[in-house]
Design a protein around this motif. Sequence first.
Motif, short mmCIF file in Angstrom:
data_model
loop_
_atom_site.label_atom_id
_atom_site.label_comp_id
_atom_site.label_asym_id
_atom_site.label_seq_id
_atom_site.Cartn_x
_atom_site.Cartn_y
_atom_site.Cartn_z
N PRO A 119 0.83 -1.21 0.00
CA PRO A 119 0.00 0.00 0.00
C PRO A 119 0.86 1.26 0.00
O PRO A 119 1.88 1.35 0.70
CB PRO A 119 -0.81 -0.12 1.30
CG PRO A 119 -0.86 -1.59 1.57
CD PRO A 119 0.46 -2.13 1.11
N LEU A 120 0.43 2.25 -0.75
CA LEU A 120 1.17 3.50 -0.83
C LEU A 120 1.24 4.21 0.52
O LEU A 120 2.17 4.98 0.77
CB LEU A 120 0.53 4.43 -1.86
CG LEU A 120 0.72 4.01 -3.33
CD1 LEU A 120 -0.16 4.86 -4.23
CD2 LEU A 120 2.18 4.15 -3.74
N THR A 121 0.29 3.94 1.37
CA THR A 121 0.28 4.58 2.69
C THR A 121 1.46 4.17 3.54
O THR A 121 1.77 4.84 4.54
CB THR A 121 -1.02 4.23 3.44
OG1 THR A 121 -1.17 2.80 3.48
CG2 THR A 121 -2.23 4.85 2.76
N LEU A 122 2.15 3.08 3.18
CA LEU A 122 3.25 2.58 3.98
C LEU A 122 4.62 3.07 3.50
O LEU A 122 5.63 2.78 4.13
CB LEU A 122 3.25 1.04 3.99
CG LEU A 122 1.99 0.38 4.56
CD1 LEU A 122 2.12 -1.14 4.54
CD2 LEU A 122 1.71 0.87 5.98
N VAL A 123 4.63 3.81 2.39
CA VAL A 123 5.92 4.24 1.82
C VAL A 123 5.98 5.76 1.73
O VAL A 123 4.98 6.45 1.94
CB VAL A 123 6.15 3.61 0.43
CG1 VAL A 123 6.08 2.09 0.50
CG2 VAL A 123 5.14 4.14 -0.59
N ASP A 124 7.16 6.26 1.40
CA ASP A 124 7.36 7.69 1.26
C ASP A 124 6.63 8.19 0.02
O ASP A 124 6.90 7.73 -1.10
CB ASP A 124 8.85 7.99 1.15
CG ASP A 124 9.13 9.47 0.95
OD1 ASP A 124 9.04 10.21 1.94
OD2 ASP A 124 9.42 9.86 -0.20
N ALA A 125 5.72 9.15 0.20
CA ALA A 125 4.87 9.60 -0.90
C ALA A 125 5.66 10.26 -2.01
O ALA A 125 5.43 10.02 -3.20
CB ALA A 125 3.80 10.55 -0.36
N ALA A 126 6.63 11.11 -1.65
CA ALA A 126 7.42 11.81 -2.66
C ALA A 126 8.26 10.83 -3.47
O ALA A 126 8.37 10.94 -4.70
CB ALA A 126 8.30 12.87 -2.01
N GLY A 127 8.85 9.86 -2.80
CA GLY A 127 9.65 8.86 -3.50
C GLY A 127 8.81 8.02 -4.44
O GLY A 127 9.24 7.70 -5.55
N ALA A 128 7.60 7.66 -3.98
CA ALA A 128 6.72 6.86 -4.84
C ALA A 128 6.29 7.66 -6.06
O ALA A 128 6.23 7.14 -7.18
CB ALA A 128 5.52 6.39 -4.04
#
Length: 400
Positions: free
Chosen positions: A354-363
Motif C-alpha cells: 500500500p502507498l500509505t506505507l511508503v514515502d509519498a514523494a519517493g513513490a
Amino acid sequence: MAGALPDGDPVPLDGSLPHAAAAAAGKNGFAVYVHVPFCASRCGYCDFNTYTASELGGGAGRDEYADTVLRELKLAATVIDPEKVDTVFVGGGTPTLLSADDLGRILEGIDKTWGLRSDAEITTEANPESVTPDYLRTLRRNGFTRISLGMQSASPAVLRILDRTHTAGRAPQAALEARAAGFDHVNLDLIYGTPGETAEDFAGSLAAVIDAGVDHVSAYALIVEDGTRMAARMRRGELPFPSDDVAADRYLAAEQALTAGGLDWYEVSNWAAGDDARCRHNMLYWTGADWWGLGPGAHSHVGGVRWWNVKHPTAYAKKLADDHSPGHAREILTDADRRVEDIMLRVRLRDGIPLTLVDAAGAAQALGDGLLEAGAYAAGQLVLTLRGRLLADAVIRDVV
C-alpha cells in the motif's frame, strides 16, 4: 564458506525470548527452516554456510545430523508454542546428502513438536545428481510436497565455470522424476550472467526449464562474493567480472520466455504457474511471518526478535549436547527496523505494498520515471513495472 557471523546481544542459554515476542509467535503465520550444511564439493561462486567431508571434525557428520537437529527442536518447543506450522523448507548445502528417511524423521519431529497444518507446504532443496527416482519416492512418502532443484544452467560450459558437478541434462530429468514420484510442485533454479555465458546459452536454459514442465522457476543474477574461488579467479584476471547490462538483458529474456511458457512473476526473481504454485514458505518470509531456523548458522525471527545460530556444525552439536541454545547472538528490532524491512521485501512482490506505507514523494518520483504501474498506483498500491523490477533496489531506496 560463509564469513563471520554478525555480533549482537547474547542469547540466553535456554534460548528463551522476551514474553511479548514468545506470545506473538505465529500470529501472522509460522514457518520452519532446516539448514543442512553438507556438500559433496564446493561450487566456486558459493559462500553459503556449507562444508565438505574434509572440513568437518568428529561429531558433526551426516549420520548423526538428524538427531542433532531434533535436539534443537526439543529446545525450541520449550521457548514458543505457535498454533501450527504452515511451511517447512529444508535448505543447504545439499539436504539430499542426508537419507530420505533422516529428512523424514526431522519432518516428523516438527509435526510432533508444533503440528503441521493439513495443507502444509514441505520443501527440500536438492542437487540434481543427489537424487534418484527411488529417493524421490521415499521423500514423497515421508510427506514432502515440493522440491527445488539447483539447475543453474543447461550449458556444459557454464556449469564448468560454476564448478557444478551435474551434467547439463540432469536437472530437467530430475524434475520429471520428481513429478513422476508425485511431487505437487517442482522448482528449478537458474543463475544468469556467469562469465562466458552467451545469450544463446541462457535461451537454452530457459527452454530446458519450460520443456521440463515445472510450475516454478527462480532466476538470479550471479553475485560474486568475497572469499569465494570465483572472486579469486576474477581478481587474478582469469574470468571477467559480471556485467550489469548483460544481467539486465538476461532478466528481460527470462521474463519473455517464462511468461510465454505460462509462468508469471510474483517476486522479482520468481515465476510461478498460478498462485497455488508460489513458494508459500518464501511468501511468509516476505510478508512478515515468524520462523524458527534449525541448524548451524540458521537465522530465526519471532515477534520482532531475530537470532542466528553458531556457524560450524561441530560447535552447533556441542552446544546442544550441553543442553544449551546454539544461538550465537540476537537483536530486537525496533518498529523503524521492521518498517524498513517490510518495505524492502514487499516492494519486490507482484502484489505490491500500500502507498500509505511508503514515502509519498519517493513513490511519486518512481511513478514519473515509469517504474511503477499507473493503474495500481491510482488504486493506492505500489507495484513495479518491468523496468521497475530491473531497478528495484533504487525504487526501494526512494520509497523508504
